[in-house]
Design a protein around this motif. Structure first.
Motif, PDB file in Angstrom:
ATOM      1  N   TYR A   4     -13.561  -2.794  -4.475  1.00  0.00           N
ATOM      2  CA  TYR A   4     -13.384  -3.502  -5.743  1.00  0.00           C
ATOM      3  C   TYR A   4     -14.693  -4.028  -6.317  1.00  0.00           C
ATOM      4  O   TYR A   4     -14.941  -3.853  -7.512  1.00  0.00           O
ATOM      5  N   GLY A  45      -5.916  -8.902 -11.712  1.00  0.00           N
ATOM      6  CA  GLY A  45      -4.908  -9.094 -10.679  1.00  0.00           C
ATOM      7  C   GLY A  45      -3.526  -9.325 -11.257  1.00  0.00           C
ATOM      8  O   GLY A  45      -2.535  -8.752 -10.783  1.00  0.00           O
ATOM      9  N   VAL A  46      -3.429 -10.158 -12.291  1.00  0.00           N
ATOM     10  CA  VAL A  46      -2.143 -10.407 -12.951  1.00  0.00           C
ATOM     11  C   VAL A  46      -1.631  -9.128 -13.606  1.00  0.00           C
ATOM     12  O   VAL A  46      -0.442  -8.795 -13.510  1.00  0.00           O
ATOM     13  N   ALA A  48      -2.283  -6.051 -12.696  1.00  0.00           N
ATOM     14  CA  ALA A  48      -1.846  -5.143 -11.632  1.00  0.00           C
ATOM     15  C   ALA A  48      -0.491  -5.566 -11.080  1.00  0.00           C
ATOM     16  O   ALA A  48       0.369  -4.721 -10.801  1.00  0.00           O
ATOM     17  N   TYR A  49      -0.281  -6.867 -10.932  1.00  0.00           N
ATOM     18  CA  TYR A  49       1.001  -7.353 -10.427  1.00  0.00           C
ATOM     19  C   TYR A  49       2.134  -7.051 -11.411  1.00  0.00           C
ATOM     20  O   TYR A  49       3.204  -6.599 -11.019  1.00  0.00           O
ATOM     21  N   LEU A  50       1.886  -7.293 -12.694  1.00  0.00           N
ATOM     22  CA  LEU A  50       2.939  -7.074 -13.689  1.00  0.00           C
ATOM     23  C   LEU A  50       3.242  -5.589 -13.895  1.00  0.00           C
ATOM     24  O   LEU A  50       4.378  -5.228 -14.201  1.00  0.00           O
ATOM     25  N   SER A  52       3.005  -3.206 -11.588  1.00  0.00           N
ATOM     26  CA  SER A  52       3.232  -2.492 -10.325  1.00  0.00           C
ATOM     27  C   SER A  52       4.481  -1.610 -10.382  1.00  0.00           C
ATOM     28  O   SER A  52       4.553  -0.601  -9.683  1.00  0.00           O
TER      29      SER A  52
END
Length: 100
Positions: A4, A45-46, A48-50, A52
């Motif tokens: 990353y 990160g948010v 990527a989480y949303l 997924s």
């Protein structure tokens, strides 16, 4: 773990060159750059989480856009550059790959 930072470094460099291009290196500027990097990492990160649930769709779209140049366009271009005996076939492959 180690991938990353290498992948995100160009993004940080572009953003920081636009936001922090002029001015002397001060402690406040250092902390603003760190805050900017933290915010970009958190937003990614948010995101990527949303998203997924749509990972398989994203991977298939990425594969469809990246595989055509690798499979059709680039071989024709390389053959055209290296061996100049059949330019019609090479240009046909290049045009078909661009249309696809």
């Amino acid at each position: 773990f180690c991938g990353y930072p290498l992948a995100i470094f160009p993004t940080f460099a572009i953003i920081e060159s636009k936001l922090f291009s002029d001015g002397p290196p001060t402690l406040a500027r250092k902390w603003l750059k760190n805050l900017c990097r933290t915010l970009v990492a958190l937003v990614m990160g948010v995101f990527a989480y949303l998203m997924s649930a749509y990972l398989s769709l994203f991977i298939s779209m990425l594969g469809s856009f990246c595989s055509i140049p690798l499979a059709i366009i680039f071989p024709g271009m390389l053959h055209l550059k290296l061996v100049k005996d059949s330019p019609k076939l090479n240009w046909t492959l290049i045009v078909i790959g661009c249309v696809l």
